[in-house]
Design a protein around this motif. Structure first.
Motif, PDB file in Angstrom:
ATOM      1  N   UNK A  86       1.127  -1.297  -0.367  1.00 42.10           N
ATOM      2  CA  UNK A  86      -0.042   0.139   0.358  1.00 42.10           C
ATOM      3  C   UNK A  86       0.849   1.438   0.103  1.00 42.10           C
ATOM      4  N   UNK A  87       1.990   1.333   1.114  1.00 42.65           N
ATOM      5  CA  UNK A  87       2.810   2.386   1.025  1.00 42.65           C
ATOM      6  C   UNK A  87       3.686   2.393  -0.106  1.00 42.65           C
TER       7      UNK A  87
ATOM      8  N   UNK B  64      -3.509   6.249  -3.504  1.00 45.80           N
ATOM      9  CA  UNK B  64      -4.132   6.180  -2.164  1.00 45.80           C
ATOM     10  C   UNK B  64      -4.987   4.849  -1.905  1.00 45.80           C
ATOM     11  N   UNK B  65      -5.005   4.515  -1.451  1.00 49.60           N
ATOM     12  CA  UNK B  65      -5.899   3.015  -1.254  1.00 49.60           C
ATOM     13  C   UNK B  65      -7.074   3.056   0.018  1.00 49.60           C
ATOM     14  N   UNK B  66      -7.864   4.223  -0.569  1.00 47.87           N
ATOM     15  CA  UNK B  66      -8.977   4.463   0.596  1.00 47.87           C
ATOM     16  C   UNK B  66      -9.502   2.855   1.300  1.00 47.87           C
ATOM     17  N   UNK B  67      -9.582   1.851   0.524  1.00 50.18           N
ATOM     18  CA  UNK B  67     -10.815   1.213   1.435  1.00 50.18           C
ATOM     19  C   UNK B  67      -9.869  -0.137   0.702  1.00 50.18           C
ATOM     20  N   UNK B  68      -9.643  -0.505   2.664  1.00 48.87           N
ATOM     21  CA  UNK B  68      -8.592  -1.585   2.286  1.00 48.87           C
ATOM     22  C   UNK B  68      -9.131  -2.974   1.458  1.00 48.87           C
ATOM     23  N   UNK B  69     -10.177  -2.664   1.181  1.00 49.52           N
ATOM     24  CA  UNK B  69     -11.215  -3.842   0.719  1.00 49.52           C
ATOM     25  C   UNK B  69     -10.324  -4.392  -0.503  1.00 49.52           C
ATOM     26  N   UNK B  70     -10.807  -3.446  -1.110  1.00 47.52           N
ATOM     27  CA  UNK B  70     -10.154  -3.216  -2.474  1.00 47.52           C
ATOM     28  C   UNK B  70      -8.615  -3.682  -3.155  1.00 47.52           C
ATOM     29  N   UNK B  71      -7.612  -3.960  -1.503  1.00 43.05           N
ATOM     30  CA  UNK B  71      -6.720  -4.395  -1.819  1.00 43.05           C
ATOM     31  C   UNK B  71      -6.804  -5.660  -2.462  1.00 43.05           C
TER      32      UNK B  71
END
Lengths: 354, 85
Positions: free
Chosen positions: B48-49, B58-65
């Motif tokens: 993510x970093x 910027x991945x605001x929604x961790x679920x998308x990860x």
């Protein structure tokens, strides 16, 4: 009644390599300002998945811990207690550098997670699935002795049977450069040993030393730890009472001490204290070790390895004698270890043959 | 696209300290987590970093990860579409 406490296993990764039977006979005297520990092959000791995030201090400790436990045939200790002055400073360096270079953004989790002082004890516990008492003592040059005191209390009272005790500090480029700029470490171009030292500062190093400590003696035990005493500050004039009060509580007299292991490091201000203590023990044979270990906060654990080796083998490797005139062979029964740094963090440890 | 894949593989190896692994060892469609490359939750934070620092994502929604970090292919597709750097 207090139980006796024994060193039943030793493991180490140091400037002299790993702990082994030829450790002292193959040792060389350090003459560089900063001396890195000789690293063993870690593959097979630590899983590839885990090792990629580990700094040198963690890797060295994992190796040394397994070596000590293996030697004593202890699979999972009841407690893990470590002492460290600067902790996992390599990861602290990385994290702070990242803060600085990225304007306090993009902070990665790994170096932060691994930068804490208790990372080593925690990683060992995770590796061993040890859910017992897990504590790290951070107290400058007496960090290791603080951990030793904690270990003694746990074992002497019978609260635990087996404790894994460790002392570790690692080289971190930025931190050590600050210590060098501050005059604590000799400048990079200087080539002096503890005995030939004339310039300011001392030779620094790194190392991990682990001891499998138990409340029971086994055939392969190295030695018995009698007691430890700590005092933060001490004037030279107080040395006699500092020593004698400690010996008296153990029913010991100065003439009972066969050898005294002194932390001479080549800094004249430090060495004055060692001279003062030695004067109180005129019959004891003076030994030293920081010419082999280098200086770091937990290096007195190296001194305990010296005591354990001498008491078990009943011989002193010639490289450990402070005086050139080597005394005749004798029986080594009681050894006193004295350490301090910059006139602070004084410690006395009595170790006895078993 | 191929250049971006190579660049991303090199960055992942460097950031995650994947010793003894080269970009050629990472297959484009191979799972990064679990059975494949064997990455874990701390690695996910590092990725993510990496996305933020290198590509401005910027991945605001961790679920998308979970979907984005499936493989090199899915990461490259997402980066190509959303990168600001």
């Amino acid at each position: 009644m207090k139980k006796s406490v024994f060193i039943n296993g030793i493991g180490a990764v140091t400037t002299q390599g790993i702990w082994r039977s030829e450790f002292f006979s193959e040792a060389r005297v350090l003459d560089h300002a900063i001396n890195a520990a000789e690293q063993p092959a870690y593959k097979g000791f630590i899983s590839p998945g885990a090792i990629r995030r580990m700094s040198r201090g963690i890797k060295m400790s994992m190796y040394a811990a397994q070596q000590a436990l293996g030697e004593s045939f202890v699979t999972i200790p009841d407690a893990i207690i470590t002492g460290t002055g600067l902790g996992c400073s390599e990861d602290s360096d990385k994290f702070l550098r990242s803060l600085w270079e990225n304007d306090e953004q993009f902070l990665t989790p790994t170096s932060f997670i691994q930068s804490t002082h208790n990372t080593v004890a925690a990683q060992i516990a995770l590796q061993l699935s040890c859910k017992g008492y897990n504590v790290t003592h951070v107290n400058g040059a007496s960090s290791f002795e603080s951990a030793l005191l904690d270990t003694l209390m746990l074992l002497q009272t019978g609260e635990e049977e087996h404790v894994l005790l460790g002392g570790v500090d690692e080289i971190a480029e930025q931190t050590y450069s600050f210590l060098q700029a501050g005059g604590y470490i000799k400048t990079g171009s200087v080539r002096e040993t503890v005995k030939t030292s004339v310039s300011p500062g001392v030779n620094y190093a790194e190392g991990a030393h682990f001891f499998s400590m138990s409340a029971g003696r086994v055939a392969s035990s190295y030695a018995e730890i009698i007691d430890v005493k700590l005092q933060n500050e001490l004037e030279g004039s107080q040395m006699r009472s500092f020593l004698q009060d400690f010996l008296t509580t153990k029913d010991l007299h100065p003439e009972d001490i066969d050898a005294v292991i002194l932390g001479y490091n080549g800094d004249e201000n430090d060495d004055l204290f060692y001279d003062a203590l030695w004067q109180e023990l005129p019959l004891a044979t003076p030994l030293y070790y920081k010419h082999l270990s280098g200086q770091y906060d937990s290096c007195s654990a190296f001194g305990l390895m010296v005591a354990a080796f001498v008491l078990k083998q009943q011989t002193v490797p010639s490289i450990l004698y402070w005086n050139e005139k080597i005394p005749p062979n004798t029986t080594w029964k009681n050894i006193l270890i004295y350490n301090q740094y910059k006139g602070k963090d004084h410690s006395l440890v009595v170790v006895r043959a078993c | 696209m191929t250049a971006l894949k190579e660049e991303l593989k090199r960055q992942i190896i460097e950031v995650l300290h994947l010793e003894d692994i080269t970009p050629a060892d990472i297959q484009d469609e191979e799972a990064l987590f679990g059975e494949g490359l064997g990455l874990d939750s701390i690695d996910a934070l590092e990725l993510i970093v990496l996305m933020d620092k290198t590509y401005g994502i910027k991945l605001a929604d961790p679920k998308k990860g979970r979907d984005i970090f499936q493989s090199i292919d899915t990461m490259v597709a997402y980066i190509s579409e959303h990168r600001t750097k």
